[in-house]
Each structure stands twice: as structure tokens, then as C-alpha cells.
Design an enzyme around this catalytic site. Sequence first.
Site, mmCIF file in Angstrom:
data_model
loop_
_atom_site.group_PDB
_atom_site.id
_atom_site.type_symbol
_atom_site.label_atom_id
_atom_site.label_comp_id
_atom_site.label_asym_id
_atom_site.label_seq_id
_atom_site.Cartn_x
_atom_site.Cartn_y
_atom_site.Cartn_z
ATOM 1 N N ASP A 5 0.823 -1.222 0.000
ATOM 2 C CA ASP A 5 0.000 0.000 0.000
ATOM 3 C C ASP A 5 0.857 1.272 0.000
ATOM 4 O O ASP A 5 0.638 2.181 0.811
ATOM 5 C CB ASP A 5 -0.923 0.019 1.245
ATOM 6 C CG ASP A 5 -1.529 -1.331 1.573
ATOM 7 O OD1 ASP A 5 -1.853 -2.076 0.636
ATOM 8 O OD2 ASP A 5 -1.678 -1.643 2.766
ATOM 9 N N GLU B 76 -11.078 -2.236 -3.010
ATOM 10 C CA GLU B 76 -10.404 -1.513 -1.927
ATOM 11 C C GLU B 76 -9.336 -0.598 -2.511
ATOM 12 O O GLU B 76 -9.141 -0.544 -3.728
ATOM 13 C CB GLU B 76 -9.781 -2.502 -0.922
ATOM 14 C CG GLU B 76 -8.703 -3.393 -1.523
ATOM 15 C CD GLU B 76 -8.183 -4.456 -0.549
ATOM 16 O OE1 GLU B 76 -8.723 -4.642 0.547
ATOM 17 O OE2 GLU B 76 -7.190 -5.130 -0.932
#
Length: 330
Positions: free
Chosen positions: A33, A204
Site C-alpha cells: 500500500d 479496496e
Amino acid sequence: MFFSRLGSLALSSASAVLAANYSNPLEPKNGGDPSIAWHDGYWYFTATNYRDISVRRATTLEGLKTALPKTVWAHSAEYPSRQCNIWAPELHIMDGQWHIYFSAGGCDDDSIQQSQVLRGGQSPWDNFDFYGTVNAPAWSIDGTPLTINGQNYFVYSCFRDDTGENLQSLCIGQNSDILTIGEEHLLASPTEAWERNGQMPVNEGPFALYSKNRTFLSYSGSFCWDPSYSLGLLEYIGGDPLQQSSWVKTGPHFSQANGMYSTGHNSFFTSPDGTETWMAYHSSPNPAGSCGDRYANAKKIDFEADGFPILGEPIAEGVVLPGPAGEPQA
Ligand SMILES: *[C@@H]1O[C@H](CO)[C@@H](O)[C@H](O)[C@H]1NC(C)=O
Ligand SMILES: *[C@@H]1O[C@H](CO)[C@@H](O)[C@H](O)[C@H]1NC(C)=O
């Protein structure tokens, strides 16, 4: 307006300014991420390390590999609601002050995951203080700011859908301030085959991209442990941004290739000279896929003449490429 846009991302790739070379990965272990930003002569980098929120900086992307991380926030036993599952930190400058959004919740049950916000100073190297928890209903992760027509929104991953399947989807709320949104609305659910690979269907990791007066959200589809975890795009096509009908989904636009698997959870950043748009993303060299130890990578992206993004393919490990335009030569 308290959110600053990524800038009107210039599409010209012409640049006389040479950059230093770099290769991927920028971080070979705690690289999930990833979020990268340029500020006043330095790249700032943060990613999921599961333990705390750390930032490192260097004058070149290549230099990030050896830069020492500085812990800017660590959980405290005093606050059990944000002690565990520390995920997806994102650097954003808003109202001239750097902020870090991240997800965290309790240790026993991640059903209380929520978006947390740290507030720093005018440089991402200043100290950060805990600013607050966004009031989006738990469970909510991967929260990110979005601005459309001067109005600020908060987009995040939620369990909600209109199919009755209890899908991990994308939700949106309209901000009245950084920590406060109005009613939660469903933005997109993993309804396409490419969003349903692996243990469960997932949407997501949303992130805004503004291009030629077009507004996009990139996001990740499928279960993050699956090798075919991929990026899709939602484009805002007008009307109320809180309504699903105001957005068009396409994808996948970025998937496993060149020895990299489970490719996704990206963010965008701009070259130091403002002419190039780049993307940070994570990947795994494991053909079986992985969402544990992940590589953090960076690549330049391109655009069609009409402003539609071309995310391209993941870059193979070790390939030497020129860094972002305007980066000082190391
Ligand atoms: C980058 O790599 C290329 C190819 O190896 C080389 O020709 C070039 O001089 C390098 N550039 C810099 C700034 O080191
Ligand atoms: C940019 O897009 C917005 C909304 O999509 C629209 O209202 C506006 O007129 C557009 N501006 C230009 C210069 O095209």
C-alpha cells in the site's frame, strides 16, 4: 477547500531535466500500500509495516531504498481502538499541512477498523500528532480524499452492497471537515469476474487521479493474496458524486506481468518538475500471490490524448529506468 488536488496533472512528457536512475522494488518487504510524495527537494515514502506509521525520505527514488525510516506514530495501550491492523498510510497535503490517513482498529476483532488521521506541519518531515478518527461507519479502511467541483469527499472500502452478498465494496461520503462525513453511500461493488478472484470478492485501495478535467478513482479488485489482484478505474461522468450512476467502472487496467503478482493498492504522485504522473503500487514475486511481505514499486504512467490514464504493466524486478523528471541526479 481543504484538500489540495494532485495538481492539474500536466500531460507533457517532454523534459530537458535528466533524472537519476532507479529500479524496483524501492522496498522489498514492508512495501504494501505504498504512498510517495515530493516536497521541497525530497521524496517522502510510507507503506504498511503493520507495526506503526513510518516515513522515510531521500532526494531520489533510488535513495529511498537505503533511507532510514522515522516512526511518526506508534499505537499506545491507552487507545485500544487503534492498536492493531495498522494499514495503508497515505500522505496528503491539505490546507498547507501534511496529513497521513491510515487504517487501524482493535487487536481482537478487525471489525472495528476505521480511518485514522495524523496531522503534521508544512513539511512531511515535521512531527505528526494524532488528529482523529473519520466518522465513517466501522468497518472502513483505505480512506482517501477526493475533490469534485470544489466539494470534498471521502472514499473508502466498506462492507456494503446492493446484492445482499455482504461484499467488500467502495463507499463515499461528503465531508464537512476532514474527520466528518455525511451519510455513507455505496460507490462500487466487486461485481465483475476480475474483481472476484481468490478467497473473496473485493474492492479496496481507492485513490483519486485528476486528468484533463476528468476525475478518476483507481482501486484494487479481488482478494489481495490472489496473484490476479488488479487495478480498475472508476470515472466520474457528472451528476451527484455520491450516486453510483455518476461513475463508470472499467478494468482491469493493471495486472500481474513481468514476474510480478498480486499487483495493486496504488497511489499517484507527480514528478518534481510537475510534468509527469507516477504511480506507487505493491507486488509480490511469488507466482502463488502474496499479501504479506510485499514489494513497493514506482512507475511513470501515461495518458491517452483525451486524458484517460494508461497504467501499463508492472515493471520487472531490477530493471533500470530514469526516475521522475526534475529529480536531482544523485
Ligand atoms: C541511467 O542508465 C542508463 C543506462 O544504463 C545510462 O546510460 C545513464 O547514464 C544513467 N543515467 C544516470 C543519470 O545515471
Ligand atoms: C470540467 O468538468 C466539470 C464536471 O465534470 C464541468 O462542470 C466543467 O464544465 C468542466 N470544465 C471544463 C473547462 O471543461
